[in-house]
Design a protein around this motif. Structure first.
Motif, PDB file in Angstrom:
ATOM      1  N   VAL A  18      -1.107  21.385 -21.545  1.00 10.67           N
ATOM      2  CA  VAL A  18      -0.137  22.419 -21.160  1.00 10.67           C
ATOM      3  C   VAL A  18       0.949  22.546 -22.226  1.00 10.67           C
ATOM      4  O   VAL A  18       1.336  23.652 -22.616  1.00 10.67           O
ATOM      5  N   LEU A  19       1.458  21.418 -22.712  1.00 13.84           N
ATOM      6  CA  LEU A  19       2.502  21.448 -23.740  1.00 13.84           C
ATOM      7  C   LEU A  19       1.960  22.003 -25.058  1.00 13.84           C
ATOM      8  O   LEU A  19       2.675  22.702 -25.788  1.00 13.84           O
ATOM      9  N   THR A  20       0.689  21.702 -25.368  1.00 16.84           N
ATOM     10  CA  THR A  20       0.079  22.264 -26.581  1.00 16.84           C
ATOM     11  C   THR A  20       0.001  23.779 -26.485  1.00 16.84           C
ATOM     12  O   THR A  20       0.342  24.507 -27.436  1.00 16.84           O
ATOM     13  N   ALA A  21      -0.446  24.281 -25.325  1.00 14.36           N
ATOM     14  CA  ALA A  21      -0.525  25.731 -25.123  1.00 14.36           C
ATOM     15  C   ALA A  21       0.857  26.374 -25.213  1.00 14.36           C
ATOM     16  O   ALA A  21       1.014  27.462 -25.787  1.00 14.36           O
ATOM     17  N   THR A  22       1.863  25.702 -24.662  1.00 13.30           N
ATOM     18  CA  THR A  22       3.230  26.220 -24.725  1.00 13.30           C
ATOM     19  C   THR A  22       3.726  26.311 -26.168  1.00 13.30           C
ATOM     20  O   THR A  22       4.355  27.295 -26.573  1.00 13.30           O
ATOM     21  N   CYS A  23       3.412  25.264 -26.956  1.00 15.49           N
ATOM     22  CA  CYS A  23       3.827  25.263 -28.361  1.00 15.49           C
ATOM     23  C   CYS A  23       3.088  26.348 -29.147  1.00 15.49           C
ATOM     24  O   CYS A  23       3.663  26.968 -30.048  1.00 15.49           O
ATOM     25  N   LEU A  24       1.835  26.573 -28.813  1.00 12.77           N
ATOM     26  CA  LEU A  24       1.076  27.634 -29.479  1.00 12.77           C
ATOM     27  C   LEU A  24       1.699  29.002 -29.187  1.00 12.77           C
ATOM     28  O   LEU A  24       1.781  29.864 -30.057  1.00 12.77           O
TER      29      LEU A  24
ATOM     30  N   VAL B 204       3.577  17.389 -32.734  1.00  9.67           N
ATOM     31  CA  VAL B 204       4.574  16.357 -32.435  1.00  9.67           C
ATOM     32  C   VAL B 204       5.152  16.479 -31.023  1.00  9.67           C
ATOM     33  O   VAL B 204       5.289  15.477 -30.311  1.00  9.67           O
ATOM     34  N   VAL B 205       5.471  17.700 -30.599  1.00  7.42           N
ATOM     35  CA  VAL B 205       6.155  17.886 -29.314  1.00  7.42           C
ATOM     36  C   VAL B 205       5.346  17.345 -28.129  1.00  7.42           C
ATOM     37  O   VAL B 205       5.882  16.569 -27.314  1.00  7.42           O
ATOM     38  N   PRO B 206       4.055  17.703 -27.965  1.00  8.81           N
ATOM     39  CA  PRO B 206       3.297  17.151 -26.833  1.00  8.81           C
ATOM     40  C   PRO B 206       3.166  15.632 -26.893  1.00  8.81           C
ATOM     41  O   PRO B 206       3.192  14.958 -25.853  1.00  8.81           O
ATOM     42  N   ALA B 207       3.015  15.087 -28.109  1.00 11.83           N
ATOM     43  CA  ALA B 207       2.842  13.644 -28.251  1.00 11.83           C
ATOM     44  C   ALA B 207       4.052  12.875 -27.738  1.00 11.83           C
ATOM     45  O   ALA B 207       3.922  11.798 -27.146  1.00 11.83           O
ATOM     46  N   ILE B 208       5.255  13.432 -27.938  1.00 14.31           N
ATOM     47  CA  ILE B 208       6.479  12.743 -27.515  1.00 14.31           C
ATOM     48  C   ILE B 208       6.844  13.069 -26.070  1.00 14.31           C
ATOM     49  O   ILE B 208       7.175  12.178 -25.280  1.00 14.31           O
ATOM     50  N   LEU B 209       6.764  14.340 -25.706  1.00 16.43           N
ATOM     51  CA  LEU B 209       7.212  14.751 -24.374  1.00 16.43           C
ATOM     52  C   LEU B 209       6.284  14.281 -23.257  1.00 16.43           C
ATOM     53  O   LEU B 209       6.748  13.959 -22.164  1.00 16.43           O
ATOM     54  N   THR B 210       4.968  14.246 -23.501  1.00 13.19           N
ATOM     55  CA  THR B 210       4.030  13.899 -22.423  1.00 13.19           C
ATOM     56  C   THR B 210       4.325  12.539 -21.801  1.00 13.19           C
ATOM     57  O   THR B 210       4.499  12.438 -20.582  1.00 13.19           O
ATOM     58  N   PRO B 211       4.401  11.446 -22.569  1.00 11.01           N
ATOM     59  CA  PRO B 211       4.689  10.152 -21.929  1.00 11.01           C
ATOM     60  C   PRO B 211       6.080  10.095 -21.313  1.00 11.01           C
ATOM     61  O   PRO B 211       6.274   9.402 -20.297  1.00 11.01           O
TER      62      PRO B 211
END
Length: 509
Positions: free
Chosen positions: A342-348, A307-314
């Motif tokens: 990058v956000l996916t890696a951060t969340c991982l 969820v986080v990358p999907a919302i934060l990226t745009p």
């Protein structure tokens, strides 16, 4: 033994599907000659029925991110029925060496360039036939051919496929047929609106011809069944409607009905066969890791990196610069992929599954490189070649290679993060498809935040979905064989960067 039998069966079915697809696609070309020409700087192809004499000429224009190959079904159908068809590549598209000039969102911008190139092609086309001409345009080009026909009274008929054009009036263009996919809701309404300009006060309905063909005021809307923005170009319904309309305009009699160059189902069968062949071919790949590499997240911890990358990226890219490549919308996609990765890696990292963790299974680097190269070789032979030959331009010119490399830098970050996220022992069932749905939703948010610049992304969403389905199936098989998610991750990153770099329009400046 059962595994070997199933592999052999898949190989046989895949080979049969590929063979049937190729045979029938070649059959659609029977009796048609093709002449490749250059009109100034514009690459074009002339289609004629072998041995036929002078005939009306149909100028066929492709849409956004398309090329002349994607309009091939219409060209072959018209030629098989005795007409002369001319396809070509617009500036910034296909093999046209000129970039697209002017603002794509303004009528006095790129539209002017595209209309001028249509004029060039028409001047050449008028020398080929018996003096009668018609035009057909898809999507972006539907507006272009409408405007061109409005300036050229010798255009006897206009066929607008998936049309959106503010230039349509009660009088312009002459004898307008609008063909729309049955799944294109908004464009169906636009088609009936255009037809309603002539049918009023009677409410316009599909499959009904209004107006007077002799006077040039005829209007008709036709909806092709089971098709969307791209599929409409391959439906038999579309070919029959277009050829029948031209026969009526030009006074041509065809008691047995038109011949149709049926290609859509055979292209689908060809790619289904190629996908099935991947399963047995993965047996040629080496086992890369001694265990199942990947994050292995269950649904409880998966939702954060979904969820986080999907919302934060745009949201982040709404304020960060994304204009750096001379390719329309492609530069934004490259940055979107990179930021998302990058956000996916951060969340991982946040959930304790950073890339790669210390307890990663032992991986052979040499076998990893070998497996990736083998998969890329298959993509070159089994994907690039058939797409370029049967579907649309997929071979880049030299000027596009730097763009592909730049976009690969973004897609690699995304696919490495996403493949790691959705693979591994204990990974949630359906995680791969959930992550792709999240990316599609993220692109939808981006379009909503900057509609004027990014609305073209809406047009290619069905193609992106097909890409994820096709390559997602391949990545699943490759992972099961190699046990490492980054083999397919790297290969798929190159594949989508290649797709964007080859098909998206090059723009000046």
């Amino acid at each position: 033994m059962p595994h070997r039998i199933s592999t052999v069966v898949l190989a046989l079915i895949g080979s049969l599907a590929v063979g049937l697809g190729l045979v029938n696609l070649r059959a659609a070309e029977t009796g048609v000659t093709e002449e490749f020409v250059t009109i100034g700087h514009i690459p074009a192809t002339v289609f004629r029925k072998a041995g036929a004499g002078p005939a009306p000429v149909v100028i066929i224009a492709h849409g956004f991110a398309g090329s002349q190959q994607i309009m091939r079904s219409f060209a072959l159908t018209f030629a098989r029925n005795g007409l002369i068809a001319v396809t070509f590549d617009y500036a910034g598209h296909g093999q046209n060496p000129k970039p697209l000039t002017g603002n794509i969102t303004r009528e006095d911008g790129a539209t002017v360039t595209l209309v001028k190139e249509t004029e060039q092609v028409a001047a050449f086309a008028r020398t080929l036939g018996d003096g009668r001409i018609a035009v057909l345009g898809h999507s972006m080009a539907s507006d272009i051919v409408v405007r061109f026909a409005g300036r050229n009274p010798d255009v006897a008929a206009t066929i607008a496929v998936s049309m959106f054009s503010p230039a349509v009036t009660r009088e312009v263009p002459r004898n307008l047929l609008v063909i729309v996919g049955d799944w294109e809701g908004m464009l169906k309404k636009e088609a009936l609106r255009a037809v309603g300009l002539v049918s009023a006060p009677v409410e316009a309905r599909p499959d009904v011809t209004y107006g007077d063909m002799t006077a040039g005021t005829a209007r008709r809307a036709a909806f092709s069944s089971y098709s969307e923005h791209v599929g409409v170009l391959y439906r038999t319904d579309s070919m029959v409607e277009a050829q029948t309309w031209l026969d009526q305009v030009f006074g041509l009699s065809r008691p047995d009905g038109p011949e149709v160059a049926e290609r859509g189902r055979w292209i689908a069968l060809l790619f289904l066969g190629l996908a099935l062949l991947v399963k047995p071919l993965t047996g040629l790949l080496p086992v890369v890791a001694d265990g199942w590499a990947g994050a292995g997240l269950g649904w409880r911890r998966l939702w954060v990196p979904l969820v986080v990358p999907a919302i934060l990226t745009p949201l982040l890219l709404r304020v960060l610069p994304t204009h750096f490549l001379p390719v329309l919308v492609g530069d934004y996609l490259a940055v979107h992929f990179a930021m998302y990765g990058v956000l996916t890696a951060t969340c991982l990292w946040w959930v304790g599954k950073d890339l790669p963790p210390r307890d990663e299974p032992i991986c052979s680097r040499s076998l990893f490189v070998l497996a990736t190269l083998i998969l890329l070789a298959f993509y070159a032979l089994g994907v690039v070649w058939p797409i370029n030959t049967m579907f649309t331009n997929f071979v880049p010119g030299v000027d596009r290679l730097p763009l592909i490399l730049a976009m690969t830098a973004g897609t690699v970050v995304y696919f490495l993060g996403d493949e790691w996220l959705t693979r591994g022992e204990g990974s949630a069932r359906g995680a791969y498809f959930a992550s792709k749905a999240a990316l599609i939703a993220s692109l939808g948010i981006a379009v909503a935040l900057d509609f004027e610049r990014l609305f073209f992304l809406l047009i290619i969403v069905p193609v992106i979905v097909l890409f994820f389905l096709f390559f997602g199936l391949i990545s699943r098989w490759v992972y099961r064989r190699t046990r490492h998610p980054w083999v397919a991750g790297l290969a798929n990153a190159v594949a989508i960067a290649w797709s964007i770099g080859v098909t998206f329009p090059l723009v000046a400046g």
